[in-house]
Design a protein around this motif. Structure first.
Motif, mmCIF file in Angstrom:
data_model
loop_
_atom_site.group_PDB
_atom_site.id
_atom_site.type_symbol
_atom_site.label_atom_id
_atom_site.label_comp_id
_atom_site.label_asym_id
_atom_site.label_seq_id
_atom_site.Cartn_x
_atom_site.Cartn_y
_atom_site.Cartn_z
ATOM 1 N N MET A 30 0.834 -1.202 0.000
ATOM 2 C CA MET A 30 0.000 0.000 0.000
ATOM 3 C C MET A 30 0.872 1.257 0.000
ATOM 4 N N ALA A 31 1.930 1.258 0.832
ATOM 5 C CA ALA A 31 2.815 2.426 0.898
ATOM 6 C C ALA A 31 3.482 2.670 -0.447
ATOM 7 N N ALA A 33 2.399 1.656 -3.421
ATOM 8 C CA ALA A 33 1.372 2.041 -4.405
ATOM 9 C C ALA A 33 1.058 3.530 -4.306
ATOM 10 N N PHE A 34 0.902 4.040 -3.097
ATOM 11 C CA PHE A 34 0.618 5.469 -2.929
ATOM 12 C C PHE A 34 1.836 6.314 -3.308
ATOM 13 N N SER A 35 3.043 5.803 -3.036
ATOM 14 C CA SER A 35 4.244 6.507 -3.470
ATOM 15 C C SER A 35 4.287 6.607 -4.989
ATOM 16 N N ALA A 37 1.690 6.510 -6.975
ATOM 17 C CA ALA A 37 0.611 7.407 -7.411
ATOM 18 C C ALA A 37 1.043 8.866 -7.302
ATOM 19 N N SER A 38 1.793 9.183 -6.252
ATOM 20 C CA SER A 38 2.244 10.576 -6.086
ATOM 21 C C SER A 38 3.204 10.984 -7.198
ATOM 22 N N SER A 41 1.278 11.485 -10.592
ATOM 23 C CA SER A 41 0.475 12.712 -10.632
ATOM 24 C C SER A 41 1.288 13.917 -11.101
ATOM 25 N N VAL A 93 -2.688 11.515 -1.165
ATOM 26 C CA VAL A 93 -1.820 10.396 -1.546
ATOM 27 C C VAL A 93 -0.592 10.335 -0.640
ATOM 28 N N TYR A 94 0.037 11.483 -0.385
ATOM 29 C CA TYR A 94 1.219 11.517 0.476
ATOM 30 C C TYR A 94 0.875 11.147 1.918
ATOM 31 N N PHE A 96 -1.506 9.081 2.984
ATOM 32 C CA PHE A 96 -1.666 7.632 3.101
ATOM 33 C C PHE A 96 -0.344 6.895 2.867
ATOM 34 N N LYS A 97 0.508 7.456 2.000
ATOM 35 C CA LYS A 97 1.829 6.853 1.789
ATOM 36 C C LYS A 97 2.622 6.842 3.095
#
Length: 603
Positions: A30-31, A33-35, A37-38, A41, A93-94, A96-97
């Motif tokens: 999860m970490a 994936a959010f990294s 995504a950031s 973007s 996003v950051y 949740f990362k």
């Protein structure tokens, strides 16, 4: 074989925490994936910033097309509004990362510390439950190093290395998946170089393993030498050997330092080595990616290439961590092997199933044709002997006669090679060692005291004794007189090993401790050897007073302490040479008489 044993150790301690490992894996995914995504973007920000100036790929990938669709959806609200929307999305996003990164670290650290707790506890349990014969194979400093430095080395290198490898694997796989989605051709080119890097890392790490094993052994030897020097400092000073010991230690310390320097130089090579290969790959991607952008029509848009380049550079750090973790794991395997050596050892099982019936109060101990040998050298040979309540028995004889072996047999520290020992009418082989020791109190020549209060040393931290019982035991052992004069009485800290007390005072505390347990058997191994003449007389009177309702067995070199015993057994070369009281043995004019003559004891 050794490699399988080491892996078995790690698997054994990781298995109970399989659930925590899975949770860590999910949180890291999860970490990452959010990294990811950031980073993706950023493409939308570049599109807002440059707008139509960016040339778009005529044949976009699935991920590139998705980013374009997101951009087109939010740009309808205007550039200013789209900018705020993207900023809010990136903030989330950051958040949740970082949240998932913290949670994954929280789970990993907690799990590692629990594993280290379990290993340290199991090691300590092995030290206390193994036979003295097994433990005596190792130096004290070596055992201390295993439970302290080796455990921490295992955590720092093996467990942390495995944690890092899981994190690296997740990062690299997800990042490469994103790169493949952005541009498969460019990504496949970079993959060709990865096996080359892996081969170099593997070659260097193999050399590191052997050096690490030598360093762990030398580390244990270093602690052993320090421990031995401190313990024998009085002897070293009295023999004016300080300079000799300093030179020996400095020579070994220099050798140890050179080996550590060699190993850490090799470990430090891992990071720049990985960084060099990573930078070479970045330069290659810059050249190839730029050619894609300037081609007509462009094979890749500029904003996507910038995102691609950022993601690829982020892979360099995990790649460096991967090689460093491999080095550390190889280095830590030396500690793992040393821990496994102790933890995997199982004592020999009892020769038969022990009875669960509790041992009644001991009133008689009988040895029937008992023999014992160390490495085929007989120490006791066909000994027949009876110990009775109310008849104190002394065991005497020259050094090497088998006196200590006899007491070890009575405590079931060792077991007879042949013959049998009976407690009342039950054979030794039918009784557990702990059952026997609950009925025996031992006062040895080497008094062991904790760095704690007098009271805790007497009770052995058993809170069931009352202060009246403690004082009575001290009075019997003639210890209450000096205890009452201490600064805080029974609450006085005696220091490490009883350093604040004299030898006679420590011995009297040891006797008081045995009296307090009030067991049926009192085993005295040179119990009065450290006492002055007056103290010896007082303690002897106390022992005599206890003799009516206890089995008293005294091992003695100083014959003046046992000459009044009704039964004296003289051992010589593992056999009973003579037996009787002082007067009858003197009349025989045999070995006992010669021993008395040497000590100028005639009556």
């Amino acid at each position: 074989m050794q490699q399988r044993e080491k892996n078995k150790l790690t698997r054994h301690y990781l298995k109970p925490y399989t659930g925590s490992i899975i949770i860590y894996f999910v949180l890291m995914c999860m970490a990452t994936a959010f990294s990811l995504a950031s980073i993706l973007s950023i493409s939308n920000f570049l599109q807002i910033l440059f707008g139509s100036q960016l040339q778009q790929n005529s044949n976009p990938s699935v991920l590139e097309a998705l980013l374009n669709d997101i951009y087109l959806y939010f740009i309808r609200f205007g550039k200013a509004n789209a900018l705020w929307i993207f900023a809010a999305i990136i903030f989330g996003v950051y958040f949740f990362k970082d949240l998932f990164t913290y949670l994954s670290s929280f789970v990993a650290v907690s799990t590692r510390n629990k594993i280290i707790r379990n290993i340290r506890g199991d090691l300590f349990s092995k030290y206390t439950t193994q036979s003295l014969e097994y433990i005596s194979r190792y130096k004290k400093g070596d055992l201390l190093t295993r439970i302290s430095a080796d455990v921490l080395e295992y955590d720092k290198n093996v467990l942390l290395g495995l944690q890092t490898l899981v994190s690296v694997a997740i990062n690299v796989l997800l990042y490469f998946a994103a790169l493949l989605c952005l541009n498969p051709v460019l990504t496949l080119v970079t993959l060709v170089v990865v096996p080359v890097v892996g081969g170099v890392v593997s070659f260097v790490s193999k050399k590191l393993r052997g050096s690490s094993a030598r360093m762990q052994k030398q580390s244990a030897e270093l602690i052993s030498r320090i421990e031995e020097t401190i313990s024998g400092l009085r002897i070293i000073k009295s023999h004016t050997a300080i300079e000799l010991m300093n030179n020996r230690f400095n020579n070994f310390n220099n050798s140890y330092t050179r080996l550590r320097t060699k190993i850490y130089r090799r470990i430090d090579l891992a990071s720049p080595q990985s960084e060099f290969f990573g930078n070479c790959m970045v330069i290659g991607i810059l050249l190839l990616g730029t050619s894609y952008i300037v081609s007509v029509p462009p094979k890749m848009s500029a904003d996507i290439f910038i995102v691609y380049l950022i993601i690829f550079t982020l892979i360099i750090k995990p790649a460096k961590d991967f090689s460093t973790s491999l080095y550390n794991i190889k280095k830590g395997q030396a500690s793992e092997q040393r821990l496994s050596e102790i933890l995997s050892f199982e004592p020999e099982p009892e020769s038969k199933t022990l009875s669960l019936e509790p041992l009644e109060k001991i009133s008689r101990i009988e040895l029937r044709h008992v023999s014992f040998a160390y490495n085929e050298t007989k120490v006791l040979d066909d000994v027949n002997l009876v110990f009775k309540k109310g008849e104190p028995t002394a065991i005497v004889g020259p050094s090497g006669a088998g006196k200590s072996t006899l007491t070890d047999l009575l405590m079931k520290i060792i077991t007879p090679c042949s013959g049998e020992i009976y407690y009342n009418d039950r054979p030794l082989s039918d009784i557990g060692a702990e059952q026997i020791r609950q009925h025996i109190s031992v006062v040895s020549q080497d008094t062991f005291l904790f760095n704690d209060t007098v009271e805790n040393n007497l009770t052995f931290f058993d809170q069931s004794y009352t202060l009246e019982q403690i004082k009575h035991a001290a009075e019997v052992a003639k210890a209450d007189e000096f205890i009452s004069k201490l600064e805080n009485g029974y609450q006085t800290i005696v220091g490490e090993g009883g350093s604040s007390l004299s030898g006679g005072q420590k011995q009297r505390l040891s006797i008081a401790r045995a009296v307090l347990r009030d067991t049926e058997v009192l085993l005295l191994d040179e119990a009065t050897s450290a006492l002055d003449t007056v103290s010896e007389k007082h303690v002897q009177q106390a022992i005599d007073a206890l003799g009516n309702d206890k089995i008293i067995i005294a091992v003695a070199h100083r014959l003046s302490t046992i000459k009044h015993f009704p039964n004296i057994v003289v051992l010589n070369q593992g056999k009973i040479a003579e037996q009787g009281n002082h007067q009858s043995l003197m009349a025989q004019n045999g070995l006992y008489a010669r021993l008395c003559s040497m000590q100028q004891l005639t009556h």
